[in-house]
Design a protein around this motif. Structure first.
Motif, PDB file in Angstrom:
ATOM      1  N   LEU A 124      48.139  30.961  37.870  1.00  0.00           N
ATOM      2  CA  LEU A 124      47.602  32.217  38.395  1.00  0.00           C
ATOM      3  C   LEU A 124      48.613  32.947  39.283  1.00  0.00           C
ATOM      4  N   THR A 125      49.267  32.209  40.165  1.00  0.00           N
ATOM      5  CA  THR A 125      50.213  32.869  41.064  1.00  0.00           C
ATOM      6  C   THR A 125      51.419  33.413  40.293  1.00  0.00           C
ATOM      7  N   GLU A 126      51.823  32.715  39.227  1.00  0.00           N
ATOM      8  CA  GLU A 126      52.900  33.233  38.374  1.00  0.00           C
ATOM      9  C   GLU A 126      52.458  34.537  37.708  1.00  0.00           C
ATOM     10  N   ALA A 127      51.206  34.553  37.248  1.00  0.00           N
ATOM     11  CA  ALA A 127      50.686  35.760  36.614  1.00  0.00           C
ATOM     12  C   ALA A 127      50.578  36.905  37.604  1.00  0.00           C
ATOM     13  N   ILE A 128      50.129  36.607  38.826  1.00  0.00           N
ATOM     14  CA  ILE A 128      50.021  37.651  39.856  1.00  0.00           C
ATOM     15  C   ILE A 128      51.382  38.288  40.119  1.00  0.00           C
ATOM     16  N   SER A 129      52.422  37.470  40.135  1.00  0.00           N
ATOM     17  CA  SER A 129      53.766  37.999  40.395  1.00  0.00           C
ATOM     18  C   SER A 129      54.240  38.945  39.305  1.00  0.00           C
ATOM     19  N   GLN A 130      53.622  38.831  38.112  1.00  0.00           N
ATOM     20  CA  GLN A 130      54.041  39.665  36.985  1.00  0.00           C
ATOM     21  C   GLN A 130      53.087  40.829  36.711  1.00  0.00           C
ATOM     22  N   MET A 131      52.021  40.938  37.496  1.00  0.00           N
ATOM     23  CA  MET A 131      51.087  42.045  37.296  1.00  0.00           C
ATOM     24  C   MET A 131      51.727  43.361  37.724  1.00  0.00           C
ATOM     25  N   ALA A 132      51.541  44.397  36.919  1.00  0.00           N
ATOM     26  CA  ALA A 132      52.093  45.714  37.260  1.00  0.00           C
ATOM     27  C   ALA A 132      51.465  46.237  38.537  1.00  0.00           C
ATOM     28  N   GLN A 133      50.152  46.048  38.654  1.00  0.00           N
ATOM     29  CA  GLN A 133      49.440  46.427  39.871  1.00  0.00           C
ATOM     30  C   GLN A 133      48.865  45.158  40.484  1.00  0.00           C
ATOM     31  N   LYS A 134      49.389  44.776  41.627  1.00  0.00           N
ATOM     32  CA  LYS A 134      48.993  43.518  42.240  1.00  0.00           C
ATOM     33  C   LYS A 134      47.556  43.609  42.773  1.00  0.00           C
ATOM     34  N   PRO A 135      46.833  42.494  42.796  1.00  0.00           N
ATOM     35  CA  PRO A 135      45.500  42.488  43.404  1.00  0.00           C
ATOM     36  C   PRO A 135      45.612  42.671  44.915  1.00  0.00           C
ATOM     37  N   GLU A 136      44.517  43.038  45.513  1.00  0.00           N
ATOM     38  CA  GLU A 136      44.497  43.170  46.969  1.00  0.00           C
ATOM     39  C   GLU A 136      44.284  41.809  47.635  1.00  0.00           C
ATOM     40  N   VAL A 137      43.465  40.970  47.001  1.00  0.00           N
ATOM     41  CA  VAL A 137      43.087  39.688  47.607  1.00  0.00           C
ATOM     42  C   VAL A 137      43.090  38.579  46.559  1.00  0.00           C
ATOM     43  N   PHE A 138      43.624  37.417  46.949  1.00  0.00           N
ATOM     44  CA  PHE A 138      43.541  36.206  46.134  1.00  0.00           C
ATOM     45  C   PHE A 138      42.877  35.136  46.989  1.00  0.00           C
TER      46      PHE A 138
END
Length: 286
Positions: free
Chosen positions: A83-97
């Protein structure tokens, strides 16, 4: 707001999912299959999510064979890493994990809030340590919180549901000497903590999701029995639990004293801070 939730069919996850749906949010359930995706594919799946909540993990209360210990570890640490690897590659990052963890990270002796860096020298202590280390890799992208759950009490799932049949039959009792601590929390306060966290951008890192009033297993047993108006005087032999669960029995014969320092310091209101209040609510229909 779009909220992605793994483990959304479990005891806690199903209630978190329903709560956010009733609040009008768009909930994206993340099934086990998404963790077979490579990071770019998972990132695409998560795109548009403002909040990602990771609750998935293999059940703890099964016999810990070498293979199943690895399953427990991988279902938490490896999925969080994915999940954290995917978050790093998201074009628009989430606000909260928000990532699940557990008070099992703490040693058995002593009382701990989130200021402590003590880690139990146990299998579960190791799992929680690595689990949280994997989660913190998201902190450079978004607000990152690790919910260290205590024993979650609900009348339709979790530990209490398993306890009720023997206690209602009058054959419940403390586990061994009963002096091990139980850091517990009502399911409604768990749900409240999720809503609270999304309104507190300054809240980060480990957060103990426990009542401010932990009790011994003996006190827990006594209060449960008296609420049900049943006797509970025959101790459960630790050996019997070890025969049934092997090393996993340690989760029942040992305990931790975890205090919700961060929640209290940030002004969280517990609806059920004391055990008698929690049992009064949960057992009113039993």
């Amino acid at each position: 707001m779009k909220i992605a939730i793994s483990g959304s069919t479990g005891f806690v996850g199903s209630k978190v999912r329903l709560m956010f749906q009733l609040l009008g949010h768009d909930v994206l359930p993340l099934g086990r299959e998404v963790f077979d995706l490579e990071a770019p594919g998972l990132a695409e799946k998560l795109e548009g999510s403002s909040v990602i909540i990771h609750l998935a993990g293999a059940p703890i209360m099964r016999r810990w064979t070498k293979k199943y210990r690895q399953t427990i570890y991988d279902s938490r640490v490896q999925t969080t890493t994915r999940l954290t690897e995917a978050i790093s590659q998201m074009a628009q990052k989430p606000e909260v994990f928000i990532c699940a963890s557990a008070v099992g990270i703490y040693p058995e002796s002593g009382a701990y809030d989130e200021q402590s860096d003590a880690v139990a020298d146990t299998f579960l202590g190791e799992v929680c340590r690595d689990w949280e280390a994997a989660a913190t890799k998201a902190q450079f992208a978004c607000q990152t919180i690790m919910f260290r759950f205590g024993v979650i009490l609900g009348d339709d799932g979790g530990a209490l549901k398993q306890m009720l049949p023997p206690f209602k039959a009058g054959i419940g009792g403390p586990i061994g000497h009963g002096r091990q601590m139980m850091s517990w929390v009502h399911i409604e306060d768990v749900l409240g903590a999720f809503q609270f966290a999304l309104k507190k951008p300054e809240l980060s890192g480990p957060v103990n999701i426990t009542s401010p009033h932990p009790v011994t297993n003996k006190a827990f047993t006594k209060k449960l029995a008296s609420t049900l108006r049943r006797p509970a005087i025959i101790p459960i032999p630790p050996l019997a639990l070890k025969v049934m669960y092997g090393k996993a029995a340690e989760t029942l014969t040992h305990g931790q004293t975890a205090l919700p320092g961060k929640l209290e310091n940030h002004g969280f209101f517990f609806r059920f801070p004391k055990l008698e209040e929690a049992f009064g609510d949960l057992l009113s229909k039993h």
